[in-house]
Design a protein around this motif. Sequence first.
Motif, short mmCIF file in Angstrom:
data_model
loop_
_atom_site.label_atom_id
_atom_site.label_comp_id
_atom_site.label_asym_id
_atom_site.label_seq_id
_atom_site.Cartn_x
_atom_site.Cartn_y
_atom_site.Cartn_z
N ARG A 73 8.35 4.87 0.64
CA ARG A 73 7.51 4.54 -0.53
C ARG A 73 6.26 5.39 -0.59
NH1 ARG A 73 6.08 0.10 2.86
NH2 ARG A 73 7.98 -0.95 2.24
N HIS A 74 5.78 5.86 0.58
CA HIS A 74 4.54 6.64 0.57
C HIS A 74 4.74 8.03 -0.05
CE1 HIS A 74 2.41 3.61 2.77
NE2 HIS A 74 3.29 3.64 3.75
N ILE A 75 5.99 8.51 -0.06
CA ILE A 75 6.26 9.83 -0.63
C ILE A 75 6.12 9.79 -2.15
CG2 ILE A 75 7.94 11.72 -0.73
CD1 ILE A 75 9.25 10.56 1.76
N GLU A 76 6.30 8.60 -2.75
CA GLU A 76 6.28 8.48 -4.20
C GLU A 76 4.96 8.93 -4.80
OE1 GLU A 76 8.92 4.90 -5.69
OE2 GLU A 76 7.63 4.23 -4.06
N ARG A 77 3.86 8.75 -4.09
CA ARG A 77 2.53 9.07 -4.62
C ARG A 77 2.22 10.56 -4.58
NH1 ARG A 77 0.50 4.57 -7.18
NH2 ARG A 77 0.14 2.82 -5.78
N LEU A 79 0.83 -1.20 0.00
CA LEU A 79 0.00 0.00 0.00
C LEU A 79 0.86 1.25 0.00
CD1 LEU A 79 -2.69 1.50 0.23
CD2 LEU A 79 -2.61 1.13 2.70
N LYS A 80 0.60 2.11 -0.97
CA LYS A 80 1.26 3.41 -1.02
C LYS A 80 0.17 4.47 -0.89
CE LYS A 80 5.04 1.95 -4.06
NZ LYS A 80 5.74 2.19 -5.33
N LEU A 81 0.29 5.29 0.14
CA LEU A 81 -0.73 6.31 0.36
C LEU A 81 -0.81 7.27 -0.81
CD1 LEU A 81 -0.18 7.28 4.08
CD2 LEU A 81 -1.93 5.80 3.14
N ILE A 82 -2.02 7.73 -1.07
CA ILE A 82 -2.21 8.72 -2.13
C ILE A 82 -2.57 10.04 -1.47
CG2 ILE A 82 -3.58 9.34 -4.14
CD1 ILE A 82 -4.00 6.40 -4.68
N ALA A 83 -1.69 11.01 -1.58
CA ALA A 83 -1.92 12.32 -0.98
C ALA A 83 -1.37 13.39 -1.92
CB ALA A 83 -1.25 12.42 0.39
N THR A 109 5.12 9.22 15.57
CA THR A 109 4.25 8.67 14.54
C THR A 109 4.89 7.43 13.96
OG1 THR A 109 3.59 10.93 13.99
CG2 THR A 109 3.00 9.22 12.42
N LEU A 110 4.25 6.29 14.16
CA LEU A 110 4.78 5.03 13.66
C LEU A 110 4.03 4.56 12.42
CD1 LEU A 110 5.39 3.17 17.01
CD2 LEU A 110 7.03 4.42 15.61
N SER A 111 3.07 5.35 11.97
CA SER A 111 2.36 5.04 10.73
C SER A 111 1.93 6.36 10.10
CB SER A 111 1.14 4.16 11.01
OG SER A 111 0.21 4.84 11.81
N PRO A 112 1.81 6.39 8.75
CA PRO A 112 1.41 7.63 8.09
C PRO A 112 0.02 8.07 8.54
CG PRO A 112 2.26 6.03 6.51
CD PRO A 112 2.08 5.31 7.81
#
Length: 343
Positions: free
Chosen positions: A233-237, A156-160, A193-196
């Motif tokens: 990886r979440h920054i990629e989105r 899962l990659k967050l979309i923001a 913060t241990l999770s986005p």
Amino acid sequence: MKFVDRAKICVKAGNGGNGCVAFRREKFVPFGGPSGGNGGKGGDVILIADPSVRTLLDFKHKRHFKAENGQHGSGNNKHGKNGKDLIIKVPVGTVVKDAQTGEVLADLISPGQEVVVARGGKGGRGNAAFKTSTNQSPDYAEEGEKGEEKWVELELKLIADFGIVGFPNAGKSTLISVLTKAKPKVADYPFTTLSPVLGVMHVDYGESIVLADIPGLIEGASKGQGLGHQFLRHIERTKALIHLIDISDFRERDPIEAFEIINREMEKYSPELVKKPQIVVGNKIDILSDRSEIEKLKKYFESKGYKFVPVSLVTLEGIDKLKKEIVNLFKSLKEGEKENEKV
């Protein structure tokens, strides 16, 4: 809710039903022809992106998924019923990979987007299908095909729209709580913060801007140190970044050094990350004794092509200006996307 952003599951499509060997047995038709029906197709396993699903937590408890088998054919040319497809809901932003080959099977970035990860087997043909002019009474039929079975990895990659990055304790959790109604855990120790955390910033003209607080990165994050690339990886989105730095008298490191370290770690992970537009936010000006330093930092960052906004998340000084800069950049990025669509 516990945030889980990786999982590995086994999917098994349904087997096709067997074809049937049967012959007509009717009064006054002593030598009736073949009447065996075909078997039904096995059900597919389908992943679908669903906004109501936020994490991959459910897949930590259940890892095996099987679709329904097709039913066997029967006499009187009755075809077996097809097996039901198995629909598995996953969060929007889930990347689906073949666990054995690493091949990306799908990138589910839109609500309702789906992918068949395992195809059901075809049903076998009954003996009626094999009747020819030279073979009037075939006494054989086909077995149904086996459904596909494989292990798949879900990531899962967050979309923001904006990702908030910076060292632990820079104030990221507080910033997202000030800009949005998100309520992350906030404390004065690293890796709070241990999770986005996602938050939505509503602006005057009715638009909504999604912000993601990306957990604290440190030097060596690209090699897995600290929280490592677990969250890079979440920054990629994201479309752009809000880079928060501590500029107070009690900072642990030089603000420019802190900025450069985080940028280097992002570049090592993916050179594309540092190409994203960034707004640099200097936090904790309420405990900065020499405010002439603000102008020095502004000149430095603007010479590098970045907007620099000094703020205090305690007194809220500078927050209105920061909101304007975020909105302006958001509008600019949307206009750029529209222009690209026309090309």
